[in-house]
Motif scaffolding. Structure first.
Motif, PDB file in Angstrom:
ATOM      1  N   LEU A  40       0.389  -1.383  -0.245  1.00  0.00           N
ATOM      2  CA  LEU A  40      -0.016   0.075   0.029  1.00  0.00           C
ATOM      3  C   LEU A  40       0.772   1.297   0.190  1.00  0.00           C
ATOM      4  O   LEU A  40       0.212   2.732  -0.100  1.00  0.00           O
ATOM      5  CB  LEU A  40      -0.837  -0.297   1.583  1.00  0.00           C
ATOM      6  N   ASN A  41       2.129   1.272   0.411  1.00  0.00           N
ATOM      7  CA  ASN A  41       2.922   2.564   0.527  1.00  0.00           C
ATOM      8  C   ASN A  41       2.623   3.230  -0.904  1.00  0.00           C
ATOM      9  O   ASN A  41       2.625   4.558  -1.016  1.00  0.00           O
ATOM     10  CB  ASN A  41       4.407   2.106   0.496  1.00  0.00           C
ATOM     11  N   GLN A  87       0.399   4.154  -2.999  1.00  0.00           N
ATOM     12  CA  GLN A  87      -0.863   4.833  -2.454  1.00  0.00           C
ATOM     13  C   GLN A  87      -0.884   5.870  -1.734  1.00  0.00           C
ATOM     14  O   GLN A  87      -1.384   6.487  -1.620  1.00  0.00           O
ATOM     15  CB  GLN A  87      -2.234   3.458  -2.037  1.00  0.00           C
ATOM     16  N   VAL A  88      -0.156   5.636  -0.570  1.00  0.00           N
ATOM     17  CA  VAL A  88       0.071   6.459   0.084  1.00  0.00           C
ATOM     18  C   VAL A  88       0.791   7.628  -0.851  1.00  0.00           C
ATOM     19  O   VAL A  88       0.590   9.147  -0.306  1.00  0.00           O
ATOM     20  CB  VAL A  88       0.389   6.127   1.383  1.00  0.00           C
ATOM     21  N   PHE A 133      -1.741   9.516  -2.282  1.00  0.00           N
ATOM     22  CA  PHE A 133      -2.291  10.458  -1.202  1.00  0.00           C
ATOM     23  C   PHE A 133      -1.261  11.430  -1.592  1.00  0.00           C
ATOM     24  O   PHE A 133      -1.982  12.820  -1.560  1.00  0.00           O
ATOM     25  CB  PHE A 133      -2.226   9.803  -0.265  1.00  0.00           C
ATOM     26  N   PHE A 134      -0.192  11.737  -0.994  1.00  0.00           N
ATOM     27  CA  PHE A 134       1.288  12.911  -0.776  1.00  0.00           C
ATOM     28  C   PHE A 134       0.156  13.613  -2.131  1.00  0.00           C
ATOM     29  O   PHE A 134       0.783  14.640  -1.676  1.00  0.00           O
ATOM     30  CB  PHE A 134       2.199  12.785   0.090  1.00  0.00           C
ATOM     31  N   THR A 141      -2.537  15.753  -2.355  1.00  0.00           N
ATOM     32  CA  THR A 141      -2.086  16.959  -1.371  1.00  0.00           C
ATOM     33  C   THR A 141      -1.537  17.884  -2.498  1.00  0.00           C
ATOM     34  O   THR A 141      -1.536  19.215  -1.893  1.00  0.00           O
ATOM     35  CB  THR A 141      -1.872  17.082   0.106  1.00  0.00           C
ATOM     36  N   VAL A 142       0.058  16.981  -1.913  1.00  0.00           N
ATOM     37  CA  VAL A 142       0.754  18.522  -2.597  1.00  0.00           C
ATOM     38  C   VAL A 142       0.389  19.297  -4.326  1.00  0.00           C
ATOM     39  O   VAL A 142       0.545  20.241  -4.438  1.00  0.00           O
ATOM     40  CB  VAL A 142       2.171  18.191  -3.473  1.00  0.00           C
ATOM     41  N   LEU A 196      -5.893   2.165   3.901  1.00  0.00           N
ATOM     42  CA  LEU A 196      -5.108   2.982   3.586  1.00  0.00           C
ATOM     43  C   LEU A 196      -4.662   4.126   4.828  1.00  0.00           C
ATOM     44  O   LEU A 196      -2.998   4.495   5.652  1.00  0.00           O
ATOM     45  CB  LEU A 196      -5.435   4.039   2.566  1.00  0.00           C
ATOM     46  N   ILE A 211      -1.917   2.824   6.915  1.00  0.00           N
ATOM     47  CA  ILE A 211      -0.519   2.926   7.385  1.00  0.00           C
ATOM     48  C   ILE A 211       0.000   3.816   7.141  1.00  0.00           C
ATOM     49  O   ILE A 211       0.451   4.927   7.642  1.00  0.00           O
ATOM     50  CB  ILE A 211      -0.655   2.254   5.535  1.00  0.00           C
ATOM     51  N   LEU A 212      -0.970   5.023   6.726  1.00  0.00           N
ATOM     52  CA  LEU A 212      -0.737   6.596   6.484  1.00  0.00           C
ATOM     53  C   LEU A 212      -0.366   7.308   8.461  1.00  0.00           C
ATOM     54  O   LEU A 212       0.079   8.016   8.593  1.00  0.00           O
ATOM     55  CB  LEU A 212      -1.917   7.219   6.154  1.00  0.00           C
ATOM     56  N   TYR A 251       3.570   6.622   8.071  1.00  0.00           N
ATOM     57  CA  TYR A 251       3.941   8.182   7.797  1.00  0.00           C
ATOM     58  C   TYR A 251       3.100   9.352   8.404  1.00  0.00           C
ATOM     59  O   TYR A 251       2.912  10.089   7.557  1.00  0.00           O
ATOM     60  CB  TYR A 251       3.173   8.033   5.933  1.00  0.00           C
ATOM     61  N   PRO A 277       6.256  12.548   7.468  1.00  0.00           N
ATOM     62  CA  PRO A 277       5.198  13.390   6.739  1.00  0.00           C
ATOM     63  C   PRO A 277       4.266  13.819   6.366  1.00  0.00           C
ATOM     64  O   PRO A 277       3.782  14.864   5.510  1.00  0.00           O
ATOM     65  CB  PRO A 277       5.320  12.024   5.774  1.00  0.00           C
ATOM     66  N   PHE A 278       2.768  12.498   7.387  1.00  0.00           N
ATOM     67  CA  PHE A 278       1.982  13.620   7.085  1.00  0.00           C
ATOM     68  C   PHE A 278       1.527  14.902   7.994  1.00  0.00           C
ATOM     69  O   PHE A 278       0.794  15.617   7.412  1.00  0.00           O
ATOM     70  CB  PHE A 278       0.558  12.466   7.524  1.00  0.00           C
ATOM     71  N   LEU A 337       2.929  17.835   5.507  1.00  0.00           N
ATOM     72  CA  LEU A 337       1.838  18.098   4.289  1.00  0.00           C
ATOM     73  C   LEU A 337       1.337  18.399   5.369  1.00  0.00           C
ATOM     74  O   LEU A 337       0.694  20.008   4.357  1.00  0.00           O
ATOM     75  CB  LEU A 337       1.512  16.847   4.127  1.00  0.00           C
TER      76      LEU A 337
END
Lengths: 190, 101, 370, 170
Positions: B57-58, B60-61, B64-65, B68-69, D135, D138-139, D143, D146-147, D150
């Motif tokens: 799933l990394n 997909q994360v 997601f980033f 957003t960016v 998701l 894991i986020l 992460y 980073p979140f 962001l």
């Protein structure tokens, strides 16, 4: 003058009292009409419009028609003030011009060769009635004007005169004379 | 033939080069910006398909980033374009050749 | 391929769109006219009738007197009127815009569970795991119709209406999206069917006493749910461009906003889009806050046809309450000014919704850590 | 072929066609047309995401890109009242270099994708599902930093945009 906008109080800013007040008013009317059967149509006549004609109140401004005087003569003298003042330009007057059409009454010089009102454009404002120096055009009580074509809705002189009828009671110059006499006595109204 | 990773990757490659073509060929600043979005989207698609076909799933994360960016980038970029338009009354890159405003 | 699934899905889509949604839109217009008329001391449409219909015993007089056939007359008129395309409009977008307004409103219905079971079919067109995200995505696409209508008309008032509407819809989408997060925090799922099933057991979010089993948690979270619901309700009014937030088409300032240049069936599409949006918003409110198809006595998913139909009836009944609310509020409040609208959206609702999320999360954390 | 494969070809063709029309539309140089086709590209790409079982991302793609970013684009285009891009004389040098560079990039990328044997090696049939819960877990587990960065980035962008769009830019 500049009116300062008052700052809203806390309750006013919540809008909730306003919502409650709005609900009260609307519910009152809703209940009265739906359950009481008490609506404008019921109040003014016995039933609903197409079956039961509507009772027209005094001062209602319906379609403008041309009037004849007590001797059956055309009152209009083709001065074209109404054509000039008409906001939607619904009135079209053709003056006699070279045709030499004389008025059919002795105290006027001329009368219109053609006088048309486009009822599709007319907004029933009553300016023509107000401006007419001869009291020849009046807003009457007709509110249901229908036709199948556009040209049918342009009323010509004959039709307007026929619909307008005679009104001997209104005699403008007599009123003016009375007004002048009253003014000479300087009535002071307090 | 069963649709696999390669199919998706070909699509992303084509989409990416379309975006690149837009950046090179078009003259309108906003359209260039849209082409950039196209390239970013191609990258997104590649990441998602990798993530799917490697059971991870990394990716997909990361997407997601990126989304957003990209949203932040679009907001700033469009504000810059509007500011530029106010000064120069144009959004064509050929008219924006000076180094100074 | 699972043909059973395909056939039943198609059947569900066709039934929901053509047997439920379209007539509902048409009769929502009639309801709007009737209720408006009653509030304004009038009687509303009561003329249209079909030949011979008055001859039916008992119900005949009602069918001729209550304007029951008015929607059909309206629809026929919309189709037969002159379809006028002004000069200098951008034609492709001008024709595209009404369709783009109408479609998203219909697509939103897809994820709404309008009943529990009928036979062995779940009464939802698409039981998505990301249900609510799908809804918000589709709703956000609804802006395009209005933007394009404003742009394509190539005229000042539609343009201003389009710009206003876009800003308004985007702003309130944020408040709307944030307002429902507490619901999902409590339910722990984005799937709308699951949310309804949870509410059926543990109390509707807006009315926790309507529950199969009373729990302390639902009462503790009641204030949060009410704030959620309130923000969602007001945002729904703004999203559907209804009074008091109908600034995009405020007739006193902008003639008719983005639909000024439209006539006949294109205008009718905008009109129907608005009502379909209202129906979708009502469905969402019922699903998220008022327990969907459930009633305290009917909390378990149906296993007989009769119970299934009853559940659908319950859902439709709840939805109609909200439709009446939508219509009623139109006559209760005057229109907001544009800066008041933006102020309400950004400076009241967004912070309130954020605080609400925080409070709900805290309460949930405290309750679950015990 | 399974139904999903047909769907892949439909969505892929739609994505590429609309992407092409964003960049080189033979009928119109209007930026609004480009923007609308970009919306279609994004929506059909969301379809591809669904085929890849990235449900959350598909929804976010439509919600953020089609619902917010592209509306912003349209908003700016309409506010600036941009005229259609004039059709210029094609400068042969620019065109050829441009096409060559694009083809070079395309070639390199395709070669890597298609020739690399590791990719076409037998992968396990994928089982992963990009749902919200998976998701989110894991986020917020792997992460988180980073979140948070962001979110700071978004704040900075917001402040920047407000500053930039003030009337008098000093």
């Amino acid at each position: 003058m500049i009116v300062q906008r008052k700052p809203l109080t806390f309750w006013e800013r919540l809008y909730l009292p306003a919502i409650a007040g709005g609900f009260k008013v609307t519910w009152k009317h809703f209940r009265r009409t739906l359950f009481g059967g008490d609506n404008a149509a019921k109040q003014t006549s016995k039933g609903y419009y197409p079956e039961v004609p509507w009772t027209v109140a005094d001062g209602y401004r319906g379609a403008p028609y041309l009037l004849k005087d007590q001797d059956g003569n055309t009152k209009c003298v083709s001065c074209q003030l109404c054509e000039f003042v008409c906001p939607p330009k619904a009135i079209k007057i053709t003056p006699p011009g070279d045709s030499g059409l004389k008025a059919d009454r002795s105290n006027a010089e001329k009368m219109p060769l053609e006088f048309e009102i486009n009822m599709l454009r007319c907004i029933f404002c009553g300016f023509c009635q107000e401006v007419c120096p001869e009291e020849a055009i009046f807003l009457q009580k007709d509110y249901s004007l229908t036709g199948l074509t556009r040209s049918e809705m342009i009323y010509d002189k004959e039709k307007l005169l026929a619909l307008g009828g005679t009104n001997a009671g209104i005699q403008k110059w007599k009123h003016k004379l009375e007004e002048a006499k009253v003014q000479e006595t300087f009535p002071v109204k307090l | 033939m069963h649709v696999g990773l390669e199919h998706y990757l070909v699509v992303t490659a084509l989409l990416f080069s379309l975006g690149l073509l837009g950046v090179i060929a078009r003259r309108n600043l906003l359209v260039i910006y849209m082409s950039l979005e196209l390239m970013l989207n191609a990258a997104n698609l590649a990441l998602v398909s990798f993530s799917r076909f490697t059971d991870n799933l990394n990716g997909q994360v990361m997407v997601f980033f990126i989304i957003t960016v990209a949203a932040a980038e679009v907001a700033v970029g469009l504000a810059l374009i509007v500011a530029l338009y106010r000064k120069k009354q144009t959004a064509h890159v050929e008219d924006l050749t000076t180094m100074k405003l | 391929m699972d043909w059973n699934f395909v056939i039943f899905s198609t059947l569900k889509i066709l039934c929901v769109i053509f047997l439920a949604l379209m007539p509902m839109v048409a009769y929502a217009v009639l309801a709007e006219r009737k209720i408006s008329a009653f509030i304004q001391d009038r009687v509303g449409p009561n003329r249209v009738s079909l030949p011979l219909i008055g001859g039916i015993p008992i119900i005949g007089p009602f069918l001729t007197r209550w304007g029951v056939w008015q929607p059909m007359a309206d629809g026929l008129k919309a189709f037969l009127k002159e379809d006028f395309t002004p000069n200098y409009v951008r034609k492709a977008y001008f024709w595209l815009a009404p369709a783009l307004t109408m479609t998203p409103a219909f697509l939103t219905i897809a994820v709404i569970p309008f009943g529990s079971n009928l036979g062995n079919q779940k009464m939802v067109i698409a039981d998505l795991n990301v249900g609510i995200l799908y809804t918000f995505g589709i709703v956000s696409l609804g802006v395009y119709g209005i933007v394009l209508a404003g742009y394509a008309s190539n005229s000042k008032y539609p343009f201003l209406g389009g710009i206003r509407s876009t800003a308004q819809m985007i702003s309130y989408e944020i408040a709307m999206g944030m307002s429902v997060i507490p619901v999902f925090l409590v339910a722990g799922d984005l799937n709308l069917s699951k949310i309804v099933e949870r509410q059926a057991l543990e109390g509707w979010f807006a009315l926790p006493f309507m529950a199969q089993q009373q729990t302390l948690m639902s009462y503790l979270l009641w204030p949060c749910a009410m704030i959620s619901f309130f923000i969602f309700l007001v945002s729904a009014f703004a999203e559907t461009n209804r009074l008091p937030f109908d600034l995009p088409e405020s007739e006193t300032e902008l003639v008719a906003g983005y639909n000024t240049e439209y006539s006949s069936i294109k205008f009718a599409l905008f009109f129907m889009g608005e009502y379909a949006n209202m129906i979708a918003a009502s469905c969402m409110m019922v699903t998220l806050f008022f327990g969907g198809w459930s009633l305290p006595g009917l909390a378990t998913p149906a296993n007989t046809i009769l119970a299934g139909l009853l559940h659908i009836g319950v859902f439709v009944g709840k939805m109609l309450v909200f439709m009446v609310l939508f219509i009623w509020v139109r006559w209760m409040l005057p229109r907001f000014r544009y800066d008041q609208l933006m102020d309400l959206g950004w400076r009241r609702f967004v912070p309130l919704a954020l605080a609400n999320i925080l409070v709900t999360a805290t309460v949930l954390l405290l309750l679950n850590s015990k | 072929m399974a139904a999903q494969d047909y769907l892949f070809y439909i969505f892929a063709a739609l994505t590429l066609l609309c992407g092409l029309l964003v960049v080189v539309n033979p009928f119109s140089r209007n930026p609004v047309t480009s923007a609308m086709f970009l919306v279609l590209t994004i929506v059909s790409m969301a379809g591809l995401f669904v085929l890849l079982h990235a449900f959350f991302l598909a929804a976010v793609q439509i919600l953020v890109y089609a619902g917010a970013v592209m509306v912003l684009f349209l908003f700016v285009i309409m506010l600036l009242d941009l005229k259609e891009e004039e059709r210029r004389k094609i400068r042969l040098f620019g065109l050829i270099t441009g096409l060559l560079s694009v083809l070079a990039v395309l070639g390199v990328v395709l070669k890597t994708y298609l020739v690399d044997s590791r990719l076409s090696a037998n992968l396990q049939p994928p089982t992963i599902e990009g749902g919200t819960a998976a998701l989110g877990t894991i986020l917020f587990k792997n992460y988180l930093l980073p979140f948070e960065i962001l979110s700071l980035l978004l704040l900075v962008a917001m402040v920047g945009v407000i500053l930039l769009s003030k009337k008098d830019l000093k």
